[in-house]
Design an enzyme around this catalytic site. Sequence first.
Site, PDB file in Angstrom:
ATOM      1  N   SER A 122       0.816  -1.062  -0.041  1.00  0.00           N
ATOM      2  CA  SER A 122       0.046   0.050   0.037  1.00  0.00           C
ATOM      3  C   SER A 122       0.926   1.305   0.093  1.00  0.00           C
ATOM      4  O   SER A 122       2.091   1.195   0.479  1.00  0.00           O
ATOM      5  CB  SER A 122      -0.813  -0.032   1.195  1.00  0.00           C
ATOM      6  OG  SER A 122      -1.650   1.209   1.477  1.00  0.00           O
ATOM      7  N   TYR A 147      -1.044   0.351  10.092  1.00  0.00           N
ATOM      8  CA  TYR A 147      -1.258  -0.413   8.683  1.00  0.00           C
ATOM      9  C   TYR A 147      -0.122  -0.401   7.667  1.00  0.00           C
ATOM     10  O   TYR A 147       0.227  -1.375   7.005  1.00  0.00           O
ATOM     11  CB  TYR A 147      -2.626  -0.069   7.967  1.00  0.00           C
ATOM     12  CG  TYR A 147      -2.836  -0.343   6.699  1.00  0.00           C
ATOM     13  CD1 TYR A 147      -3.618  -1.618   6.693  1.00  0.00           C
ATOM     14  CD2 TYR A 147      -2.887   0.472   5.532  1.00  0.00           C
ATOM     15  CE1 TYR A 147      -3.767  -2.167   5.336  1.00  0.00           C
ATOM     16  CE2 TYR A 147      -3.188  -0.126   4.273  1.00  0.00           C
ATOM     17  CZ  TYR A 147      -3.590  -1.620   4.057  1.00  0.00           C
ATOM     18  OH  TYR A 147      -3.853  -1.975   2.881  1.00  0.00           O
ATOM     19  N   LYS A 151       2.679  -3.146   6.476  1.00  0.00           N
ATOM     20  CA  LYS A 151       2.866  -3.446   5.165  1.00  0.00           C
ATOM     21  C   LYS A 151       4.396  -3.333   4.880  1.00  0.00           C
ATOM     22  O   LYS A 151       4.738  -4.114   4.137  1.00  0.00           O
ATOM     23  CB  LYS A 151       2.022  -2.287   4.285  1.00  0.00           C
ATOM     24  CG  LYS A 151       0.627  -2.618   4.300  1.00  0.00           C
ATOM     25  CD  LYS A 151       0.240  -3.957   3.580  1.00  0.00           C
ATOM     26  CE  LYS A 151      -1.280  -4.007   3.186  1.00  0.00           C
ATOM     27  NZ  LYS A 151      -1.444  -5.198   2.412  1.00  0.00           N
TER      28      LYS A 151
END
Length: 314
Positions: A122, A147, A151
């Site tokens: 991402s 997040y 990642k």
Amino acid sequence: MKRVLVTGAGGFVGQGLVQRLLQQPGLEQLVAVDRQLDAQALPWLRDRRVRAVAGDFAAPATLQQALAQPPDGVFHLASLPGSRAEALPDGGMAVNLLATAALWQRLAELPGPPARVVFASSIAVYGALPMEPAMHEDQPTQPLLSYGAHKRMAEILLADLSRRGGVDGLSLRLPGIVARPPSPTGHGSAFMSDLLHRLSAGEAYVCPVGPDARAWWMSLACCVDNLLHAAAIPPARLAPARVVQLPALTATVGEVVQAIAQRHGARAGRVDYRPDAQTEQHFGRFPVLHAPQAEALGFRHDGGLDALLRRAVP
């Protein structure tokens, strides 16, 4: 690829990818993994080549079932999305980092040639994007949310296991993919899809960012094109970092609204702009993206807003 594993197969991107994979010549088996897989909602589950594995992909029993036969290719799409991962830190850690690491390790332990692993990373890995008008694909990473941090850690681990020969991995940093079905998915960029759906349907929409908010856009069809392309690139062409920032179409919300109005005329819906400072900060201040290295590898964006809209909201 004859035997393919897809995690997150029941999600928005996963469904689009699975349907395209089933059209590929030579495919013998597709193992679809997700927490829930409903054959009524997902007709492709009835394809004789599909083996459904419902459950947490990090659970040992689920992984054992999913990897009963070593796959030639793996598409790892399963994740707990950004805002949900931030609200549920233990869940985000469990799914986005620990479960992903477990999957990488199990793949590396399989006999035979290493599988090509395509990881849906991402743009959250960058954190705050530079305020300059343009950004290069080599922009340093500095994630601001769990997040993005998870990642990035998964990218590093995948590259290390690729260096050691256990897997043949490639991480793709995805921008906002449109147009997701309206639902509380936890994706902070969900307003991008909601905007397209509502205006294209002739409905009014209260937009949480202003018309000058600029973002990176990519249709589901284009995203799937890039995922499939990633699976076919020879390892010798990949840099040691094994990371690609996908090219993305850069456009302001106002430009997208205008393109929808040109496409639908008087039938297009109207926008009421009510900017939210936090949403604009995270999803509305994107510089123009330059990705010549990714383009040299054959990755592409949609090409223009008209093409994006045709693909995203046909």
